[in-house]
Design a protein around this motif. Structure first.
Motif, PDB file in Angstrom:
ATOM      1  N   ARG A 224       0.840  -1.186   0.000  1.00 20.25           N
ATOM      2  CA  ARG A 224       0.000   0.000   0.000  1.00 20.25           C
ATOM      3  C   ARG A 224       0.880   1.243   0.000  1.00 20.25           C
ATOM      4  O   ARG A 224       1.907   1.297   0.686  1.00 20.25           O
ATOM      5  N   TRP A 225       0.484   2.259  -0.755  1.00 20.99           N
ATOM      6  CA  TRP A 225       1.210   3.528  -0.752  1.00 20.99           C
ATOM      7  C   TRP A 225       0.936   4.244   0.567  1.00 20.99           C
ATOM      8  O   TRP A 225      -0.220   4.537   0.902  1.00 20.99           O
ATOM      9  N   PRO A 226       1.977   4.551   1.360  1.00 24.78           N
ATOM     10  CA  PRO A 226       1.741   5.153   2.676  1.00 24.78           C
ATOM     11  C   PRO A 226       1.172   6.556   2.625  1.00 24.78           C
ATOM     12  O   PRO A 226       0.621   7.042   3.625  1.00 24.78           O
ATOM     13  N   GLY A 227       1.282   7.231   1.482  1.00 27.87           N
ATOM     14  CA  GLY A 227       0.723   8.568   1.362  1.00 27.87           C
ATOM     15  C   GLY A 227      -0.773   8.621   1.579  1.00 27.87           C
ATOM     16  O   GLY A 227      -1.333   9.704   1.818  1.00 27.87           O
ATOM     17  N   ARG A 228      -1.445   7.470   1.534  1.00 25.94           N
ATOM     18  CA  ARG A 228      -2.894   7.447   1.741  1.00 25.94           C
ATOM     19  C   ARG A 228      -3.281   7.971   3.127  1.00 25.94           C
ATOM     20  O   ARG A 228      -4.431   8.376   3.328  1.00 25.94           O
ATOM     21  N   MET A 229      -2.346   7.969   4.062  1.00 23.04           N
ATOM     22  CA  MET A 229      -2.668   8.490   5.390  1.00 23.04           C
ATOM     23  C   MET A 229      -2.928  10.000   5.374  1.00 23.04           C
ATOM     24  O   MET A 229      -3.436  10.569   6.350  1.00 23.04           O
ATOM     25  N   LEU A 230      -2.583  10.671   4.260  1.00 26.41           N
ATOM     26  CA  LEU A 230      -2.773  12.114   4.168  1.00 26.41           C
ATOM     27  C   LEU A 230      -4.174  12.501   3.690  1.00 26.41           C
ATOM     28  O   LEU A 230      -4.520  13.685   3.707  1.00 26.41           O
ATOM     29  N   ALA A 231      -4.969  11.529   3.263  1.00 23.09           N
ATOM     30  CA  ALA A 231      -6.326  11.817   2.800  1.00 23.09           C
ATOM     31  C   ALA A 231      -7.172  12.377   3.937  1.00 23.09           C
ATOM     32  O   ALA A 231      -6.971  12.031   5.119  1.00 23.09           O
ATOM     33  N   ASP A 232      -8.124  13.230   3.614  1.00 22.15           N
ATOM     34  CA  ASP A 232      -8.973  13.839   4.637  1.00 22.15           C
ATOM     35  C   ASP A 232      -9.631  12.789   5.519  1.00 22.15           C
ATOM     36  O   ASP A 232      -9.761  12.974   6.731  1.00 22.15           O
ATOM     37  N   ALA A 233     -10.048  11.669   4.929  1.00 31.41           N
ATOM     38  CA  ALA A 233     -10.797  10.652   5.664  1.00 31.41           C
ATOM     39  C   ALA A 233      -9.907   9.759   6.523  1.00 31.41           C
ATOM     40  O   ALA A 233     -10.413   8.889   7.250  1.00 31.41           O
ATOM     41  N   ALA A 234      -8.571   9.935   6.453  1.00 32.00           N
ATOM     42  CA  ALA A 234      -7.642   9.030   7.151  1.00 32.00           C
ATOM     43  C   ALA A 234      -7.189   9.583   8.505  1.00 32.00           C
ATOM     44  O   ALA A 234      -6.081   9.278   8.958  1.00 32.00           O
ATOM     45  N   LYS A 235      -8.034  10.369   9.157  1.00 32.96           N
ATOM     46  CA  LYS A 235      -7.676  10.984  10.439  1.00 32.96           C
ATOM     47  C   LYS A 235      -7.262   9.931  11.467  1.00 32.96           C
ATOM     48  O   LYS A 235      -6.254  10.089  12.168  1.00 32.96           O
ATOM     49  N   ALA A 236      -8.031   8.850  11.567  1.00 28.83           N
ATOM     50  CA  ALA A 236      -7.734   7.824  12.568  1.00 28.83           C
ATOM     51  C   ALA A 236      -6.365   7.213  12.328  1.00 28.83           C
ATOM     52  O   ALA A 236      -5.633   6.911  13.281  1.00 28.83           O
ATOM     53  N   GLU A 237      -5.994   7.027  11.066  1.00 34.13           N
ATOM     54  CA  GLU A 237      -4.673   6.476  10.747  1.00 34.13           C
ATOM     55  C   GLU A 237      -3.568   7.441  11.167  1.00 34.13           C
ATOM     56  O   GLU A 237      -2.534   7.015  11.694  1.00 34.13           O
TER      57      GLU A 237
END
Length: 331
Positions: A224-237
Motif C-alpha cells: 500500500r502507498w503510505p501517502g494514503r494516510m494524508l487523505a482527509d478521511a484518514a484521520k484515525a490512521e
C-alpha cells in the motif's frame, strides 16, 4: 566563487573535502570563507528527476532540507579538485565514490546538526545534553508540528528509512522493539536562521521503497502507498501513527530524572503532554503544504504537465481536479 546551492561548484570554490560517514558517499565541501559549505550525497539511482521530485516534496514542508542534483560540470569539478589534492583523505575517498553509479545531490550544510541516534547513545553513556536539546527543539512552538510535516512528506515520498509506514514495526533499540521508528539516526534537528533548533527533513530517498518513484504509475499490488494516510478521511490512521511516533521518541530520548514529587505531578516524559495531537496537526499541515506546492508547480499558471505517477497519487488522496491540474500526462 561562493559555495552555495545557487552557484555551480568549481574546483577553486572548494577549500577542503571531509567524509561525513566513512564507507558511505556523503561529504562536506568546505568553502574558503569560514562557516560556508555544502553537503553532497550520492543516491543509488540514475533517475535524477525522481530524486529531485522527492527532494522538492520535502522542501515544501522543510525548506532547510533543500537538495539539488549536481550537474555534469560540477561532478567534473569535484574530480578535478580531488585529483589535484592527492594528500586529502576525503578527496581520495570522493574519487572512488564518483566512479560509482548514482545521482549526486548538494544540500546546505545544516548548522548545529544533531541526530537522535548520536544524542541517545551519548545519553546512555551519561551525557544527556543533546537529548535535552532535541526534546527542547521538539517541544518548542512549531517543533513537533515540523516533525509531523516531515512525516507527511516521508509518507508521500514512501520513505520508510526514518519512520516505517509498512506496518512491520521499527528497529530494535536498547533491548526493545520500537513501533515505527525505523532509523534513529535519520531524525535530525538543526539550528535555524534565528539560532533556534528545529526538526529538519534530511534524507528523502528510500532506495528500497516500491513507491519511491513519484513520477511513475502507482502500483499497489505488493504494498500500500503510505501517502494514503494524508487523505482527509484518514484521520484515525494519522492519530494512530502519531501515537506510535511519540511513544518511540520517548523511549529513545529516555526518561527525565525528577524528584519523587515531580514524578508524581508531571511524570518523566520529555515531550509535551500534547505531543501526539501536535504531531497530527503537523502531518495535516504538511499535507496541505504538499498539495499547495503541487498546485503551484503543475497548476494553470505553470503550464507544466502533471506526471502520471503524481496524478495517480493525487487521485488516491482526492486532490486531483482539472481546475487545479489542467495538463495531465497521458496514461
Amino acid at each position: 566563487m561562493p559555495l552555495d546551492l545557487k552557484t555551480l561548484i568549481e574546483p577553486s570554490s572548494i577549500f577542503a573535502v571531509k567524509a561525513l560517514s566513512p564507507g558511505h558517499p556523503v561529504y562536506l565541501l568546505e568553502g574558503w570563507t569560514l562557516g560556508t559549505g555544502l553537503v553532497i550525497k550520492q543516491e543509488s539511482t540514475l533517475a535524477a528527476k525522481n530524486v529531485k521530485t522527492n527532494a522538492m516534496i520535502m522542501h515544501a514542508v522543510s525548506p532547510g532540507a533543500t537538495a539539488v542534483p549536481l550537474k555534469p560540470a560540477e561532478l567534473q569539478a569535484l574530480r578535478s579538485w580531488a585529483t589535484s589534492n592527492p594528500d586529502s583523505t576525503g578527496g581520495r575517498a570522493l574519487v572512488s565514490d564518483l566512479g560509482q553509479t548514482g545521482t549526486w545531490l548538494k544540500m546546505n550544510a545544516a548548522q548545529g546538526l544533531i541526530d537522535l541516534k548520536g544524542a541517545a547513545n551519548a545519553a546512555l553513556a551519561g551525557d544527556k545534553s543533546d537529548v535535552r536539546l532535541i526534546a527542547k527543539a521538539l517541544n518548542a512552538p512549531g517543533g513537533l508540528e515540523a516533525l509531523g510535516a516531515i512525516i507527511a512528506a516521508d509518507a508521500f515520498n514512501s520513505n520508510n528509512d526514518r519512520f516505517a509506514f509498512d506496518g512491520m514495526g521499527g528497529m530494535n533499540w536498547n533491548g526493545a522493539r520500537l513501533q515505527c521508528l525505523a532509523n534513529v539516526g535519520n531524525v535530525f534537528v538543526a539550528s535555524s536562521k534565528s539560532g533556534a533548533a528545529t526538526p529538519i527533513g534530511l534524507d528523502t530517498w528510500d532506495p528500497g521503497s516500491q513507491h519511491k518513484n513519484l513520477r511513475e504509475a502507482l502500483n499497489e499490488q505488493l504494498s500500500r502507498w503510505p501517502g494514503r494516510m494524508l487523505a482527509d478521511a484518514a484521520k484515525a490512521e494519522r492519530v494512530t501513527f502519531a501515537n506510535m511516533v511519540v511513544d518511540d521518541l520517548e523511549m529513545v530520548l529516555g526518561p527525565r530524572n525528577r524528584n519523587f514529587l515531580a514524578k508524581a505531578l508531571v511524570g518523566t516524559d520529555r515531550l509535551d503532554k500534547q505531543a501526539k495531537p501536535r504531531v497530527v496537526t503537523g502531518i495535516e499541515a504538511g499535507a496541505q503544504k504538499i498539495r499547495d506546492y503541487l498546485k503551484h508547480r503543475y497548476g494553470p499558471a505553470s503550464r507544466q504537465t502533471l506526471p502520471v505517477g503524481l496524478a495517480h497519487r493525487l487521485g488516491a488522496l482526492g486532490w486531483l481536479s482539472r481546475s487545479d491540474f489542467p495538463l495531465l500526462a497521458a496514461k
